[in-house]
Design a protein around this motif. Structure first.
Motif, PDB file in Angstrom:
ATOM      1  N   THR A   1      30.287  54.397  43.812  1.00 50.98           N
ATOM      2  CA  THR A   1      29.937  53.698  44.352  1.00 50.98           C
ATOM      3  C   THR A   1      29.096  52.278  43.629  1.00 50.98           C
ATOM      4  N   ALA A   2      27.824  52.624  43.255  1.00 45.51           N
ATOM      5  CA  ALA A   2      27.818  51.468  42.145  1.00 45.51           C
ATOM      6  C   ALA A   2      28.548  50.801  41.098  1.00 45.51           C
ATOM      7  N   SER A   3      29.256  51.225  40.958  1.00 43.80           N
ATOM      8  CA  SER A   3      30.402  50.279  39.980  1.00 43.80           C
ATOM      9  C   SER A   3      31.528  49.944  40.653  1.00 43.80           C
ATOM     10  N   GLY A   4      31.515  50.214  42.020  1.00 42.06           N
ATOM     11  CA  GLY A   4      32.634  49.600  42.892  1.00 42.06           C
ATOM     12  C   GLY A   4      32.455  48.408  43.422  1.00 42.06           C
ATOM     13  N   ARG A   5      30.787  48.813  43.688  1.00 42.66           N
ATOM     14  CA  ARG A   5      30.025  47.757  44.109  1.00 42.66           C
ATOM     15  C   ARG A   5      30.036  45.969  42.463  1.00 42.66           C
ATOM     16  N   ALA A   6      28.937  46.581  41.544  1.00 47.38           N
ATOM     17  CA  ALA A   6      29.898  45.803  40.837  1.00 47.38           C
ATOM     18  C   ALA A   6      30.633  45.192  40.226  1.00 47.38           C
ATOM     19  N   ALA A   7      32.176  45.641  40.791  1.00 45.91           N
ATOM     20  CA  ALA A   7      33.739  45.067  40.395  1.00 45.91           C
ATOM     21  C   ALA A   7      33.417  44.662  41.169  1.00 45.91           C
ATOM     22  N   VAL A   8      33.234  44.267  42.531  1.00 46.72           N
ATOM     23  CA  VAL A   8      33.770  43.333  43.767  1.00 46.72           C
ATOM     24  C   VAL A   8      32.995  42.209  43.684  1.00 46.72           C
ATOM     25  N   ALA A   9      31.588  42.231  43.355  1.00 51.39           N
ATOM     26  CA  ALA A   9      30.611  41.081  43.023  1.00 51.39           C
ATOM     27  C   ALA A   9      31.315  40.236  42.337  1.00 51.39           C
ATOM     28  N   MET A  10      32.377  40.724  41.969  1.00 53.21           N
ATOM     29  CA  MET A  10      32.885  39.870  40.306  1.00 53.21           C
ATOM     30  C   MET A  10      34.106  38.470  41.177  1.00 53.21           C
ATOM     31  N   ILE A  11      34.535  39.060  42.321  1.00 56.22           N
ATOM     32  CA  ILE A  11      35.656  38.541  43.266  1.00 56.22           C
ATOM     33  C   ILE A  11      35.395  37.937  44.886  1.00 56.22           C
TER      34      ILE A  11
END
Length: 303
Positions: A99-109
Motif C-alpha cells: 500500500t505504501a508503494s502505491g501511495r508513493a507512486a500515486v502521489a506523483m500524479i
C-alpha cells in the motif's frame, strides 16, 4: 504521436536541458512572485494570462518557421501519452508490492492527500488521473496542434501549465490565478468532451452517452467529469467521490455510483489499455483525414 509513444520523456535528454514545460513553469513562477500582490491581483492575473498566451503562441510560431523537423520534435515533447501511461502503470506496480508503494507512486500524479489512502482509493485516484490527464495531456494538445499548428499547441501547453500552478481557489491564487483557470476551462471544453466520445467509441459504448452527459456536470471541474464519467461507464467502476485535500475530507459525488468501488491493479491495467486504444483511434483518424486531404484536390468554390 508516434515519436512520443516511442520515446516518451527520455531522462538522458531532460537531465541535460530543461524541458519546455519546466521553462514555462519557471516563467509562471516568476510572474506569480512578481505580480501576485496588492489590490489589483485579479486584473494583473488577466493581463498575465493574455500575455502568456500571446508569448507562447509567438514562440510556437517562431519554432514552426524552423521547419517540419522542429515542429515534429517539439510537438512530440508536448504530448504526454507514454509518460502518462508509465506513471499510471507505476501505481499498479506499487500496489502489487505494498500500500505504501502505491501511495508513493500515486502521489506523483495527484494533488490530493495520499497518506491515509486504502489500496482501492489509490487505484481510483490513479484511474481518475489517467482519464483527466489523457484529455489534458494527449487529446487536447493533439486537438490544438490540428487546429492551430505548433503555435496553438505551445499556447495550450502554457495555459494548462499556468492552471496547474496558479489556478487554485486558495487565498494566494484565487484572484491572480482566476483568469488562467477560466482560460484553461475554455481551451479544454471541446477536448474533454471529445475524449469522452473517444473512450466510448473504442469500447463500442456510445449508448452510455446520455449517462455521461448527465453525470459529467456533477464533477467539481467543468471538464474533468467528461473523460472520468466515460471511463467509469466503460469499465463498470465508480469514480470521483469523496477524497481529502489539505487534511480535510471533501464529500464529492460519485460518477457511475452503482459501479464497482473496490478497485485494484487489475482495474488500472484495464484503463491503461483504454488509453492506448484511444491513442490508436486518434492516430488512425488523423491519418485518414490527412490522406483524404492529400487525395482530394482543392476545388475553388467560385470560378
Amino acid at each position: 504521436m508516434i515519436l512520443d509513444a516511442l520515446m516518451g520523456e527520455p531522462r538522458w535528454l531532460w537531465s541535460r536541458v530543461p524541458h519546455p514545460a519546466v521553462l514555462m513553469g519557471r516563467a509562471i513562477g516568476w510572474a506569480d512572485r512578481t505580480f501576485n500582490s496588492g489590490a489589483t491581483r485579479r486584473a494583473k492575473g488577466v493581463v498575465f494570462a493574455i500575455a502568456l498566451t500571446i508569448a507562447a503562441y509567438a514562440i510556437g510560431h517562431a519554432t514552426a518557421l524552423l521547419g517540419p523537423v522542429a515542429e515534429v520534435a517539439v510537438g512530440a515533447v508536448l504530448i504526454a501519452q507514454k509518460s502518462l501511461v508509465q506513471h499510471v502503470v507505476a501505481v499498479a506496480d506499487g500496489l502489487r508490492q505494498s500500500t505504501a508503494s502505491g501511495r508513493a507512486a500515486v502521489a506523483m500524479i495527484v494533488g490530493r492527500d495520499t497518506s491515509d489512502m486504502t489500496d482501492s482509493a489509490v487505484a481510483r485516484a490513479a484511474i481518475e488521473s489517467a482519464a483527466e490527464n489523457h484529455s489534458d495531456g494527449v487529446v487536447a494538445p493533439i486537438f490544438w496542434f490540428a487546429v492551430l499548428g505548433l503555435p496553438g499547441l505551445v499556447a495550450y501547453k502554457a495555459i494548462n501549465t499556468a492552471d496547474s500552478m496558479i489556478g487554485y481557489r486558495t487565498p494566494r491564487h484565487e484572484e491572480f490565478g482566476m483568469a488562467s483557470a477560466r482560460l484553461d476551462d475554455l481551451v479544454n471544453w471541446i477536448p474533454a468532451r471529445l475524449t469522452a466520445i473517444l473512450i466510448l467509441l473504442v469500447h463500442g459504448a456510445l449508448r452510455h452517452w446520455p449517462e455521461v452527459r448527465a453525470e459529467a456536470p456533477l464533477h467539481r471541474s467543468p471538464n474533468a467529469g467528461w473523460p472520468e464519467s466515460a471511463m467509469a461507464r466503460v469499465h463498470g467502476i465508480a469514480l470521483s467521490g469523496p477524497r481529502a485535500y489539505d487534511g480535510q475530507m471533501q464529500d464529492f459525488p460519485f460518477v457511475n455510483p452503482s459501479g464497482q468501488k473496490d478497485l485494484g491493479p487489475r482495474d488500472i491495467a484495464a484503463v491503461t489499455g483504454t488509453l492506448w486504444r484511444v491513442w490508436a483511434l486518434t492516430l488512425g483518424s488523423i491519418a485518414l483525414l490527412s490522406l483524404g486531404a492529400w487525395l482530394i484536390p482543392d476545388v475553388p468554390l467560385i470560378g
